[in-house]
Design a protein around this motif. Structure first.
Motif: not given
Length: 517
Positions: A299-324
């Motif tokens: 397992r390669l884990s990559v973590s940050d202490d940034g703003a985090g993601m909303s539930t909707e953003a997490q659900q669509r994070a891997f879809e092409p052309f979805f961006t915040t």
């Protein structure tokens, strides 16, 4: 034993042996009998719901209509649920609503109408369906994207070829300027379709047997110069790590994508952690949490202490052309490419994020054995694991804001021989303890809504309930995300996802420490 007593004993045995919930009510909707499975399902002690209306177990909208349904049936005999089954919603003691399958039948005893309901919890099935639907959606998008990218590559080949011919055939300076602009745009289009092919898992990978630690060290050396001095990069590499079969250049690209996303989420400064370790997924609980087949992984884990993601953003994070990041010109292809590369490499990717606290990605690659580059991946398998330590009826207070994870934690800990109490956040858990609820162990998530995070709750427990032991858990790779929460006392963290055996050992260690005091 007479027949009546025998029938009563058999009925009691059936009720208590049933895995599904069973509730018997009278013609007014008052609960006469409920088995242990039903009480667990709705999170009540059985004595608390006997003689109560079944409406208590329904969401408000359904409860308001239930009496009317019953009255209509009693008057007309028209069946809507009686004798059939359907999917409905139930409401637990903590107010959470969940899906269940309800089947009801009627019985007459000495002229009195009674209703027997059998209730099957659909929570896990619906979660599995949602996960499967998401995977199928990404697969469908990938197939469509791959086909479109292939056709566009053919079109771009013709466009670029003809532009180059025009350029070579003595075009004027004015024409050359236009041709070169068109060529640059066509080449950008070719680069875009290449990235789409990565998401569609149709890129030309060149996997070799690789030590992720060496590859990540080389990539991080570049990243340190790219990110700048205001970003601190930390590493946590295990001393012994299995090798994996991956394309080194694609792995470097994936790590760069994740790092640049983290930089954008952190703003002007922050901490970025990369950790690598072997992971053995060998029990159903961990496979359920990660949606990964049992087996050996790195397992390669990559973590940050940034703003985090909303539930909707997490659900669509891997879809092409979805961006915040529309304002900064994000294309929405970075995570899609990471997803496609990992899946084409035979691996899995997980995402954990909390708004305001950061994000952690987990990239799981199948471990390989052997000495040559064509080594076989270790096939997914269920690994027999020895008996884990069991509790002796001690009570664990589980504090977790994610309803799915909370229910899973209750199930896991009960399977280990403990009793449980649970709360949806630190504030609710503290109120429970103040009201007199007894617990031997606090098992709390770190990041939760409300005034009390996991560290705050642990500090109050240590000060006001010194008999309790504390075990904290987090979906982040390390305290790089939650270090700002820490108080004077430090706690060992059980990182999600974890194995059932790891949980059992940690709980028993707390009890052993308590016995030694």
């Amino acid at each position: 034993m007479d027949n009546t007593a025998q029938d009563s004993a058999i009925l009691h045995a059936i009720l208590e042996a049933a895995v599904d919930g069973m509730i018997i009510s009278d013609n007014r909707g008052r609960i006469i009998r409920a088995n242990a499975a039903a009480c667990r399902l709705f999170q009540y002690d059985c004595e608390d719901i006997i003689s109560e209306s079944v409406n208590r177990l329904m969401p408000r909208a359904m409860a308001a209509r239930h009496d009317g349904f019953m009255a209509h049936y009693m008057e007309t005999g028209e069946k809507r649920i009686i004798g059939t089954g359907r999917e409905v919603e139930g409401q637990r003691k903590d107010g959470s609503v969940f899906h269940l399958h309800l089947s009801v039948n009627e019985a007459r005893i000495n002229g009195t109408r009674m209703f027997v309901a059998i209730l099957h919890d659909l929570t896990q099935r619906r979660a599995t369906q949602l996960t499967l639907a998401r995977s199928q959606r990404l697969d469908a998008i990938g197939q469509m994207t791959g086909g479109i990218a292939h056709d566009f590559n053919n079109l771009l080949t013709v466009i670029i070829g003809n532009l180059e011919l025009l350029e070579m055939r003595g075009a004027s300076e004015r024409q050359l300027s236009l041709i070169r602009d068109a060529l640059a745009s066509a080449e950008l289009g070719a680069d875009l379709t290449e990235r789409l092919m990565v998401f569609a898992r149709k890129s030309n990978l060149k996997p070799i047997k690789t030590d992720l630690r060496e590859l990540c060290e080389d990539t991080l050396a570049i990243l340190k110069r790219t990110l700048g001095s205001t970003y601190l990069i930390k590493t946590d590499f295990a001393a012994e790590v299995d090798q994996v079969m991956i394309d080194p250049s694609q792995l470097q690209s994936a790590l760069m994508n994740l790092a640049l996303n983290a930089r954008d989420a952190m703003g002007g400064r922050g901490e970025f952690l990369v950790s690598i370790a072997n992971v053995t997924i060998d029990d159903s609980y961990m496979a359920q949490e990660t949606d990964i087949q049992p087996g050996h992984y790195v397992r390669l884990s990559v973590s940050d202490d940034g703003a985090g993601m909303s539930t909707e953003a997490q659900q669509r994070a891997f879809e092409p052309f979805f961006t915040t990041k529309t304002e900064s010109g994000g294309t929405g292809l970075g995570l899609a490419m990471v997803y496609g590369f990992v899946r084409q490499s035979g691996g899995h990717i997980t995402l954990y994020s909390e708004l305001g606290h950061g994000t952690s990605f987990g990239l799981y690659f199948p471990a390989v054995t052997g000495s040559d580059d064509g080594a076989e991946r270790v096939p997914p398998q269920t690994i027999a694991h020895p008996g884990v330590p069991q509790g002796r009826g001690e009570t664990v207070l589980i504090v977790e804001d994610n309803p799915k994870v909370r229910r899973l934690s209750v199930e896991r800990i009960r399977d280990l021989g403990f009793k449980t109490e649970d709360a949806s956040n630190g504030d609710a858990a503290y109120r429970m303890l103040q009201s007199g609820v007894h617990a031997d162990i606090l098992f709390s998530d770190l990041v939760m809504p409300g005034d009390l995070n996991g560290y705050d709750l642990a500090a109050k427990v240590a000060a006001e309930f010194p008999h309790m032991r504390v075990l904290l858990t987090s979906g982040y790779a390390s305290d790089v995300v939650t270090g700002s929460m820490a108080r004077d006392q430090t706690y060992d963290i059980l990182h999600k996802p974890y194995r059932q055996s790891d949980l059992a050992v940690r709980l028993q260690a707390l009890l052993t420490d308590d016995a030694d005091d």
